[in-house]
Design a protein around this motif. Sequence first.
Motif, PDB file in Angstrom:
ATOM      1  N   PHE A   6       3.992  -0.666   8.463  1.00 44.45           N
ATOM      2  CA  PHE A   6       4.350   0.547   7.735  1.00 44.45           C
ATOM      3  C   PHE A   6       5.850   0.775   7.766  1.00 44.45           C
ATOM      4  N   GLY A   7       6.327   1.421   6.708  1.00 46.65           N
ATOM      5  CA  GLY A   7       7.697   1.903   6.715  1.00 46.65           C
ATOM      6  C   GLY A   7       7.805   3.214   7.471  1.00 46.65           C
ATOM      7  N   SER A   8       9.005   3.740   7.514  1.00 42.68           N
ATOM      8  CA  SER A   8       9.260   4.977   8.261  1.00 42.68           C
ATOM      9  C   SER A   8       8.861   6.225   7.485  1.00 42.68           C
ATOM     10  N   GLY A  16      -2.792  -7.309  10.077  1.00 39.42           N
ATOM     11  CA  GLY A  16      -2.477  -5.888  10.101  1.00 39.42           C
ATOM     12  C   GLY A  16      -1.357  -5.528   9.158  1.00 39.42           C
ATOM     13  N   TYR A  17      -1.258  -4.239   8.935  1.00 44.27           N
ATOM     14  CA  TYR A  17      -0.226  -3.726   8.065  1.00 44.27           C
ATOM     15  C   TYR A  17       1.050  -3.459   8.862  1.00 44.27           C
ATOM     16  N   TYR A  30       0.493   5.267   1.002  1.00 41.17           N
ATOM     17  CA  TYR A  30      -0.316   6.292   1.649  1.00 41.17           C
ATOM     18  C   TYR A  30       0.427   7.620   1.604  1.00 41.17           C
ATOM     19  N   ARG A  39       9.714  11.895   3.649  1.00 40.56           N
ATOM     20  CA  ARG A  39       9.215  13.269   3.756  1.00 40.56           C
ATOM     21  C   ARG A  39       9.627  14.016   2.501  1.00 40.56           C
ATOM     22  N   PHE A  72       0.837  -1.189   0.000  1.00 43.84           N
ATOM     23  CA  PHE A  72       0.000   0.000   0.000  1.00 43.84           C
ATOM     24  C   PHE A  72       0.879   1.248   0.000  1.00 43.84           C
ATOM     25  N   PHE A 127       4.002   7.128   2.916  1.00 42.02           N
ATOM     26  CA  PHE A 127       4.253   5.874   3.606  1.00 42.02           C
ATOM     27  C   PHE A 127       3.942   4.697   2.686  1.00 42.02           C
ATOM     28  N   LEU A 147      -5.038   6.823   1.372  1.00 43.73           N
ATOM     29  CA  LEU A 147      -4.556   5.712   0.556  1.00 43.73           C
ATOM     30  C   LEU A 147      -4.469   6.172  -0.890  1.00 43.73           C
ATOM     31  N   SER A 164       1.313  -6.141   3.912  1.00 40.28           N
ATOM     32  CA  SER A 164       0.612  -7.064   4.793  1.00 40.28           C
ATOM     33  C   SER A 164       0.484  -8.414   4.121  1.00 40.28           C
ATOM     34  N   GLN A 202       0.413  11.434   3.779  1.00 36.78           N
ATOM     35  CA  GLN A 202      -0.080  12.085   4.984  1.00 36.78           C
ATOM     36  C   GLN A 202       0.262  13.563   4.971  1.00 36.78           C
ATOM     37  N   LEU A 223      -4.096  10.769   6.718  1.00 38.62           N
ATOM     38  CA  LEU A 223      -3.559   9.640   5.966  1.00 38.62           C
ATOM     39  C   LEU A 223      -4.525   9.267   4.850  1.00 38.62           C
TER      40      LEU A 223
END
Lengths: 111, 112
Positions: free
Chosen positions: B103-105, B100-101, B35, B108, B33, B91, B45, B95, B37, B43
């Motif tokens: 997420f990466g860090s 659950g997913y 995303y 930015r 996925f 992001f 998708l 999964s 933000q 957030l």
Amino acid sequence: DAKTTQPTSMDCAEGRAANLPCNHSTISGNEYVYWYRQIHSQGPQYIIHGLKNNETNEMASLIITEDRKSSTLILPHATLRDTAVYYCIARGSGSARQLTFGSGTQLTVLP
Amino acid sequence: DAGVIQSPRHEVTEMGQEVTLRCKPISGHDYLFWYRQTMMRGLELLIYFNNNVPIDDSGMPEDRFSAKMPNASFSTLKIQPSEPRDSAVYFCASSFDRAGYTFGSGTRLTVV
């Protein structure tokens, strides 16, 4: 997916239990309740999920009411590192796999 | 496992330039996925893949955005040309099942 409603913000004293409520009155029978949290500047982190039974793991407990219209995430002994935005999400078990994040609850753990 | 790995962590680019964000999902995960933000929109998708195939790209804001997943261990999100309003944290998450997913860090992105 059912809409969820959460308080915008909550405070909790360090060492006490943090109880975060979530309303999902339109949830359908096959929708799970998921909880994620996002600590500042990090990616969201999975906490726990459940369908109708209460669930517990090393991070938290999830209490779902019998009618499944609301749930509570419990952090049993909150620490300063639990300060984060907590998201409650209802998602069906069908082919659609995406999670839709709302605004969440900003939990601040106070020393 | 090293988790979901995103690169770069920070990207500053000039308006009009092409930007490519990269993601390495967790081995064995079959969903990926992307995303975005922002403070204003939270957030969102953008797109998700199952077994390397795009399933839903309805969140991609416009044709300037494109995403690919050439194999199970790599995905890219490209913005061409970039605009200041694309500034956000992007992001990637992966999964395997309903658990659950992960997420990466995040990356930015700042477009000036």
